[in-house]
Write an enzyme that holds these catalytic residues in place. Sequence first.
Site, PDB file in Angstrom:
ATOM      1  N   GLU A 131      -0.460 -52.864 -22.543  1.00 33.67           N
ATOM      2  CA  GLU A 131       0.759 -53.379 -22.918  1.00 33.67           C
ATOM      3  C   GLU A 131       1.151 -54.283 -22.001  1.00 33.67           C
ATOM      4  O   GLU A 131       1.010 -54.135 -20.718  1.00 33.67           O
ATOM      5  CB  GLU A 131       1.866 -52.308 -23.191  1.00 33.67           C
ATOM      6  CG  GLU A 131       3.208 -52.965 -23.589  1.00 33.67           C
ATOM      7  CD  GLU A 131       4.139 -51.902 -23.340  1.00 33.67           C
ATOM      8  OE1 GLU A 131       5.410 -52.291 -23.028  1.00 33.67           O
ATOM      9  OE2 GLU A 131       4.217 -50.800 -23.550  1.00 33.67           O
ATOM     10  N   THR A 184       8.550 -54.670 -24.708  1.00 30.21           N
ATOM     11  CA  THR A 184      10.270 -55.224 -24.584  1.00 30.21           C
ATOM     12  C   THR A 184      10.177 -56.240 -25.820  1.00 30.21           C
ATOM     13  O   THR A 184      10.743 -57.349 -25.506  1.00 30.21           O
ATOM     14  CB  THR A 184      10.022 -55.797 -23.218  1.00 30.21           C
ATOM     15  OG1 THR A 184       9.296 -55.138 -22.093  1.00 30.21           O
ATOM     16  CG2 THR A 184      11.719 -55.699 -22.863  1.00 30.21           C
ATOM     17  N   LYS A 219       7.781 -43.938 -28.845  1.00 35.16           N
ATOM     18  CA  LYS A 219       7.849 -44.200 -27.515  1.00 35.16           C
ATOM     19  C   LYS A 219       9.158 -43.420 -26.988  1.00 35.16           C
ATOM     20  O   LYS A 219      10.191 -43.621 -27.417  1.00 35.16           O
ATOM     21  CB  LYS A 219       7.948 -45.545 -26.976  1.00 35.16           C
ATOM     22  CG  LYS A 219       8.449 -45.873 -25.501  1.00 35.16           C
ATOM     23  CD  LYS A 219       8.377 -47.421 -25.329  1.00 35.16           C
ATOM     24  CE  LYS A 219       9.371 -47.832 -24.108  1.00 35.16           C
ATOM     25  NZ  LYS A 219       9.482 -49.299 -23.772  1.00 35.16           N
TER      26      LYS A 219
END
Length: 202
Positions: free
Chosen positions: A43, A73, A133
């Site tokens: 990521e 993000t 997540k």
Amino acid sequence: MTSHDLAPIFTDARVMVILRDLPPTETVRLAEQAWELGIDVVEVPIRTPEAERSLRAAVEAGRERGRPVGAGTVRTSAQVRLAAGAGAAFTVAPGLDLAIADAALTHGIPHLPGVATPTEAQRALDHGLVWLKAFPAVSLGPQWFRAMAGPLPELRFVATGGIDADNAGDFLAAGVRVVAVGSALANPRQIPRLAELATARA
């Protein structure tokens, strides 16, 4: 892959590395090190404009090796478009925003939202989001994941936030499907140790 189905990306993974705020060359170097050691998923957070170049570089390197690279993000529709344009395999958010999940889906990218409560987890599940997540995982603790498996056994968790090679095994043993490691990677000994977990039998 249909809807927010992250299983093709994460089913065989136990560890994901998060390469945050690094220049493109260093991002690619660490990604390649992870891939060579058996950590397949990477990521790259895109919280700054400069991070787009690092994401694109990692995606290109991953494409050559058949490895998925996600954009992290992701909090706005503009970032969703950026991630899609860069070729990201999935998007990740720190929190639960169903509009962002829908935006990712319109671009054909599965979304991994962040949750920290049963209410958020249930809202996500009701929206068709099975892979979540859990953030910040170190504050929630391994027991949180064991407890969540009771009422919401369908969920698949990626534990993020405060994870390192020392505690990752505890979260995996608690039923977490994938542990994601970011800041701990500043220690060069982390990736090889995490690779041992990634390649171990579940």
